[in-house]
Design an enzyme around this catalytic site. Structure first.
Site, PDB file in Angstrom:
ATOM      1  N   GLU A 116       0.837  -1.212   0.000  1.00 32.46           N
ATOM      2  CA  GLU A 116       0.000   0.000   0.000  1.00 32.46           C
ATOM      3  C   GLU A 116       0.869   1.258   0.000  1.00 32.46           C
ATOM      4  OE1 GLU A 116      -4.094  -1.192   2.194  1.00 32.46           O
ATOM      5  OE2 GLU A 116      -2.300  -1.580   3.386  1.00 32.46           O
ATOM      6  N   GLU A 138      -3.406  -9.866   3.381  1.00 28.88           N
ATOM      7  CA  GLU A 138      -4.096  -9.621   4.659  1.00 28.88           C
ATOM      8  C   GLU A 138      -5.211 -10.616   4.956  1.00 28.88           C
ATOM      9  OE1 GLU A 138      -2.497  -5.407   3.937  1.00 28.88           O
ATOM     10  OE2 GLU A 138      -2.911  -7.208   2.778  1.00 28.88           O
TER      11      GLU A 138
END
Length: 719
Positions: A116, A138
């Protein structure tokens, strides 16, 4: 700033991530504060900046979130988490909407929050190293990528294109990233890589004095279309149904991710980012994420880093390993060894049987060659390393010999004494028994200190866990070498002390026998099987009994009876064992391999198995009261109680071995984080109260002694 260095030179602002006293960069609280300062500095220097570089001072780019902090969260923390996530994203947005070109220089792996951070750059340049991993895994920790990962990946790749990388957590290397358009340029690895990346970045900045993300541009269209477009709209009802089928509603993260993707594409970017933060705050403060982070991050890393391995013993690299028995287990171990470059001697009673064992590796590799996943040369290399033989003399000079013969004490003693003298000087011997105590088997050995249990699970090529069993006489060097051997195969070793059934077989036995006991009580077989599946076990207990063979359970029971008698003790069969005995001896139902067990196995091609209709008349009692919650709890609690007993008795010596062993060895539901995390996740007091209620209603299998209660508290992890 403590975790970030900032410099401005000839118009180029360089933001270097460098967390002190840490091998990697993480989104720790200090980093979040430093990002506030960096964003403010960039705004202040805006007129002097011509371009921004995001770089790392570590060997990897960025590792992601601070997961230890996540372990301390409770549902009450959700509003604070939401604010923290929003704060991170505000700083990202400040940098990426400045109008100045931002380039991410990816010198190594960027996973989760690290990817990210990489996505803040309008342009991304990476070192083309196959070992480097990018992506957003994740979901495997019960989370979603909430620092703009869902929003940006969906806009980069489209709803369907992004699904494998978000909902499944699929990672990719730099070459694959370039193919996806997520990395724009690659440089060759080497000492000049950093300089080359910087030069390419400066060239791109010079050619692009202003920059923005594709979705900020007028006329941007989402690849594949919006949720309202007919092609996508037709697919949307299917995705949640498929997820529900796979997760059985026990894993909230995949459902939250798909909802976040769809909702985010129907609103402006800022609203989409806020939706993402809300979903992450809820997941992060919930029980599943904590359980999965504990086990799939901390516990797995504890095993990979060798916390269960005796220290001070030099590393061992196996070069030649002998296997006694070329049946399914021996053949599977042979393939696992050869595929990792280990010379393998596969011995059976005849050359013909040994050749048959080798053919298993030929079959597995041929399927890969046919699909283009393996080159014929690589297949040949593997097959050339396996030497099938009917002669014991061919075992001469092996570093390690593993016997994988039938579970019979006399046979195991015979092959041990036959093969052990052929070991290379300093070599060691192992038994692949699943139940027989190692200390007893070691009596056949000339060097019991060099004798150990190495228990593989079937099918070996698919099962990641290996249980290492330390006998009373086994020395630390042998334990360490067995640990290194298992890691050399790319598998997860857990170390346990010797006892009947060790850890995995003992706990697994409680699961299947609790299911058989329920049948004996008159509960419908279909309800028992569904309870196992709804609880999150891969299959129901009766189906598992069929797969492992009812006759094997009976054989283990008979062997245990004999052992008890030899020790002057009386053996009392459990209710579940009595059901299994009845099925085999009275009804001739030996299990799947024998064509009949709790299930029927139709011979017609493509026909599915079904529960044996006679079970209804033989066992079911219409007047027996039962409910699905009790059935599910019995199957899970019985295993958790037995695991806690293993800790109290010293069979297990760590929680990480307990959790990883229960999930990867016996299929304990991953959503719980493993058999011990199941206890800690719900709270010890709550667990004890429910176990006591189950013990009152369903017997001593659920009873917790004072020693077990003390062990549960003593081993509780603190973060």
């Amino acid at each position: 700033m403590k975790t970030i260095r900032y410099s401005l030179d000839h118009g180029i602002a360089t933001i270097t991530f460098d967390e002190p006293d840490s091998p990697v960069n993480t989104m720790c609280l200090q980093w979040q504060q430093d990002m506030d300062a960096v964003a403010a500095q960039v705004l202040q220097d805006k007129d002097s900046i011509t371009g921004i570089l995001l770089t790392s001072a570590k060997s990897t780019f960025f590792a992601g979130a601070d997961l230890k902090a996540a372990m301390r969260l409770t549902p009450a923390d959700a509003p604070r988490i939401f604010e923290e996530i929003e704060r991170v994203k505000r700083n990202f947005r400040t940098i990426e909407t400045l109008g100045k070109p931002v380039v991410s220089l990816l010198n190594g792996t960027a996973l989760g929050g690290g990817w990210e951070v990489a996505l803040v750059g309008h342009y991304r340049i990476a070192v083309d190293d196959r070992k480097t991993q990018f992506g957003l895994p994740e979901v495997t920790l019960g989370l979603l990528p909430g620092a703009s990962g869902v929003t940006k990946m969906t806009r980069h790749l489209g709803l369907m294109g992004a699904q494998p990388y978000l909902v499944e957590g699929k990672t990719f290397n730099p070459t694959e990233a370039k193919g996806l358009g997520l990395v724009h340029e690659l440089v060759a690895p080497g000492p000049d890589a950093a300089g080359e990346m910087r030069a390419k970045a400066l060239a791109w900045i010079a050619a692009n004095p202003t920059a923005q993300h594709p979705w900020e541009a007028k006329g941007y269209k989402v690849p594949g279309g919006l949720p309202s477009s007919p092609a996508v709209a037709g697919m949307l009802p299917i995705a949640p149904a498929v997820i529900k089928k796979n997760t059985r509603g026990l894993y909230p993260a995949p459902e939250a991710i798909i909802a976040c993707m769809v909702e985010g594409l129907q609103v402006d970017l800022d609203t989409a980012l806020r939706i993402e933060s809300r979903y992450l705050a809820k997941l992060m403060s919930g029980p599943q994420a904590k359980a999965m982070i504990n086990t799939f991050f901390f516990n797995l890393n504890a095993i990979k880093s060798g916390q269960s391995r005796p220290a001070e013993v030099p590393r061992f690299k196996p070069t030649k390993v002998g296997l006694l028995g070329a049946g399914m287990m021996g053949a599977g171990i042979a393939y696992s060894q050869a595929s990792k470059g280990i010379t393998t001697v596969l011995k059976d009673v005849s050359q013909e049987k040994a050749d048959l064992g080798k053919s298993y590796s030929a079959k597995i590799t041929q399927a890969r060659v046919d699909k283009g996943r393996m080159k014929p040369e690589a297949q040949q290399q593997i097959l050339d390393l396996i030497h099938p033989t009917g002669s014991v003399a061919d075992l001469q000079g092996c570093d390690l010999i593993i016997e994988a013969v039938f579970e019979n004490r006399e046979l195991k003693a015979k092959v041990t004494q036959e093969a052990e003298p052929l070991l290379a000087p300093g070599g060691f011997f192992a038994s692949n028994t699943s139940t027989l105590p190692i200390t007893g088997l070691a009596k056949a050995s000339a060097k019991p200190e060099k004798f150990i249990g190495i228990h593989f699970f079937s099918p070996v090529d698919k099962m990641k866990l290996v249980e290492i069993i330390k006998g009373k006489a086994t020395d630390d060097e042998t334990v360490a070498r067995a640990f290194d051997y298992v890691q050399a195969l790319g598998k997860f070793p857990i170390v346990v002390n010797d006892s009947r059934g060790f850890f995995t077989s003992r706990v697994f036995g409680t699961f299947v026998m609790e299911g058989a006991a329920m049948l004996g009580e008159g509960i419908p077989a279909a309800a028992i099987e569904n309870a196992g599946i709804q609880a999150g076990m891969p299959v129901g207990p009766l189906a598992v009994l069929d797969e492992t063979a009812l006759t094997l359970s009976l054989h283990v029971m008979d062997q245990t009876k004999k052992d008890f008698e030899a020790e002057g003790k009386a053996y009392i069969a459990t209710p579940g064992e009595r059901v299994v005995e009845k099925m085999v001896k009275q009804h001739n139902r030996p299990g799947r391999a024998g064509g009949a067990g709790f299930y029927e196995y139709p011979s017609e091609k493509g026909a599915k198995k079904f529960l044996w209709p006679e079970l209804k008349g033989l066992f079911e009692k219409p007047d027996v009261a039962w409910n699905i919650t009790d059935l599910k709890d019995r199957l899970l609690y019985r295993q958790a109680v037995e695991t806690a007993r293993c800790l109290a008795e010293g069979v297990l010596t760590s929680v990480h071995d307990a959790n990883i062993g229960s999930i990867f060895g016996i299929g304990f539901p991953a959503w719980t984080g493993g058999a011990m995390q199941f206890i800690y996740g719900m709270g010890i007091d709550t667990f004890e109260a429910r176990a006591a209620a189950l013990a009152t209603q369903f017997g001593g299998g659920f009873a917790l002694s004072d020693d077990v209660r003390a062990a549960i508290r003593r081993f509780q992890p603190v973060y």
